[in-house]
Design a protein around this motif. Structure first.
Motif, PDB file in Angstrom:
ATOM      1  N   GLU A  94       0.830  -1.210   0.000  1.00 35.67           N
ATOM      2  CA  GLU A  94       0.000   0.000   0.000  1.00 35.67           C
ATOM      3  C   GLU A  94       0.866   1.261   0.000  1.00 35.67           C
ATOM      4  O   GLU A  94       0.584   2.218  -0.723  1.00 35.67           O
ATOM      5  CB  GLU A  94      -0.934   0.000   1.203  1.00 35.67           C
ATOM      6  N   ASN A  96       3.978   1.495  -1.082  1.00 38.91           N
ATOM      7  CA  ASN A  96       4.631   1.584  -2.389  1.00 38.91           C
ATOM      8  C   ASN A  96       3.677   2.103  -3.460  1.00 38.91           C
ATOM      9  O   ASN A  96       4.086   2.855  -4.348  1.00 38.91           O
ATOM     10  CB  ASN A  96       5.200   0.228  -2.804  1.00 38.91           C
ATOM     11  N   ALA A  97       2.410   1.724  -3.371  1.00 42.65           N
ATOM     12  CA  ALA A  97       1.423   2.207  -4.338  1.00 42.65           C
ATOM     13  C   ALA A  97       1.271   3.721  -4.239  1.00 42.65           C
ATOM     14  O   ALA A  97       1.113   4.406  -5.257  1.00 42.65           O
ATOM     15  CB  ALA A  97       0.081   1.512  -4.112  1.00 42.65           C
ATOM     16  N   ARG A  98       1.354   4.242  -3.018  1.00 43.44           N
ATOM     17  CA  ARG A  98       1.286   5.703  -2.843  1.00 43.44           C
ATOM     18  C   ARG A  98       2.551   6.379  -3.369  1.00 43.44           C
ATOM     19  O   ARG A  98       2.494   7.449  -3.975  1.00 43.44           O
ATOM     20  CB  ARG A  98       1.074   6.063  -1.374  1.00 43.44           C
ATOM     21  N   HIS A  99       3.707   5.759  -3.118  1.00 38.55           N
ATOM     22  CA  HIS A  99       4.974   6.337  -3.569  1.00 38.55           C
ATOM     23  C   HIS A  99       5.183   6.211  -5.069  1.00 38.55           C
ATOM     24  O   HIS A  99       5.909   7.014  -5.658  1.00 38.55           O
ATOM     25  CB  HIS A  99       6.162   5.663  -2.862  1.00 38.55           C
ATOM     26  N   TYR A 100       4.601   5.189  -5.652  1.00 37.75           N
ATOM     27  CA  TYR A 100       4.828   4.904  -7.073  1.00 37.75           C
ATOM     28  C   TYR A 100       3.501   4.826  -7.829  1.00 37.75           C
ATOM     29  O   TYR A 100       3.103   3.752  -8.284  1.00 37.75           O
ATOM     30  CB  TYR A 100       5.607   3.591  -7.236  1.00 37.75           C
ATOM     31  N   PRO A 101       2.818   5.973  -7.995  1.00 34.92           N
ATOM     32  CA  PRO A 101       1.556   5.944  -8.742  1.00 34.92           C
ATOM     33  C   PRO A 101       1.814   5.563 -10.209  1.00 34.92           C
ATOM     34  O   PRO A 101       2.790   6.014 -10.810  1.00 34.92           O
ATOM     35  CB  PRO A 101       1.021   7.372  -8.615  1.00 34.92           C
ATOM     36  N   VAL A 102       0.957   4.715 -10.736  1.00 37.80           N
ATOM     37  CA  VAL A 102       1.140   4.182 -12.085  1.00 37.80           C
ATOM     38  C   VAL A 102       1.347   5.294 -13.105  1.00 37.80           C
ATOM     39  O   VAL A 102       2.226   5.202 -13.961  1.00 37.80           O
ATOM     40  CB  VAL A 102      -0.071   3.298 -12.482  1.00 37.80           C
ATOM     41  N   ASP A 103       0.559   6.362 -13.019  1.00 35.05           N
ATOM     42  CA  ASP A 103       0.645   7.425 -14.021  1.00 35.05           C
ATOM     43  C   ASP A 103       1.981   8.159 -14.002  1.00 35.05           C
ATOM     44  O   ASP A 103       2.334   8.823 -14.970  1.00 35.05           O
ATOM     45  CB  ASP A 103      -0.513   8.418 -13.858  1.00 35.05           C
ATOM     46  N   LYS A 104       2.763   8.033 -12.935  1.00 29.08           N
ATOM     47  CA  LYS A 104       4.044   8.730 -12.854  1.00 29.08           C
ATOM     48  C   LYS A 104       5.242   7.819 -13.059  1.00 29.08           C
ATOM     49  O   LYS A 104       6.318   8.288 -13.430  1.00 29.08           O
ATOM     50  CB  LYS A 104       4.183   9.439 -11.512  1.00 29.08           C
ATOM     51  N   LYS A 106       5.099   4.369 -14.519  1.00 26.02           N
ATOM     52  CA  LYS A 106       4.938   3.228 -15.418  1.00 26.02           C
ATOM     53  C   LYS A 106       6.101   3.167 -16.418  1.00 26.02           C
ATOM     54  O   LYS A 106       6.384   4.130 -17.123  1.00 26.02           O
ATOM     55  CB  LYS A 106       3.614   3.322 -16.164  1.00 26.02           C
ATOM     56  N   TYR A 112      10.979   6.952  -6.150  1.00 28.93           N
ATOM     57  CA  TYR A 112       9.826   7.838  -5.992  1.00 28.93           C
ATOM     58  C   TYR A 112      10.213   9.300  -5.785  1.00 28.93           C
ATOM     59  O   TYR A 112       9.430  10.193  -6.111  1.00 28.93           O
ATOM     60  CB  TYR A 112       8.932   7.364  -4.834  1.00 28.93           C
TER      61      TYR A 112
END
Length: 115
Positions: A94, A96-104, A106, A112
């Motif tokens: 969770e 990591n998902a905040r630190h690495y948003p897909v739109d930024k 991918k 991050y």
């Protein structure tokens, strides 16, 4: 074994039967974990990226055993520190998902704080 809990109990019993609990301090276990991780790294030393995907039977067995050692020491260390590894892993995913948003991120290997 079908769960980390089962593995944790098995490791606890394994150490108890051998009277190794006296040696299993968090400090010692973390050092043992680092050593096993280094042995895993050694399995891939000098291999190309491509070769690291195409291990022969002997190399594959060595990687399998070192991964098992890393897992066993990780589970044992978490047990000694009363850490629920599954909960910790879920929380880390969770985070990591905040630190690495897909739109930024991918397709990018940037950390991050670098995007």
């Amino acid at each position: 074994m079908d769960s980390l809990e089962t593995l944790k109990v098995a490791m606890r019993e394994f150490a108890k039967e051998r009277e190794w609990d006296q040696f299993h301090s968090p400090k010692n276990l973390s050092m043992a974990l680092a050593g096993e991780t280094a042995e895993l790294l050694d399995c891939f030393r000098w291999l190309t990226e491509e070769a690291s995907y195409q291990l022969d039977a002997s190399q594959s067995q060595a990687v399998k055993e070192e991964l098992a050692d890393v897992l066993l020491f990780t589970v044992r260390l978490a047990d000694k520190l009363n850490i629920d590894l599954m909960a910790a892993a879920e929380q880390k995913i969770e985070k990591n998902a905040r630190h690495y948003p897909v739109d930024k991120v991918k397709g990018s290997a940037k950390k991050y704080n670098q995007y």
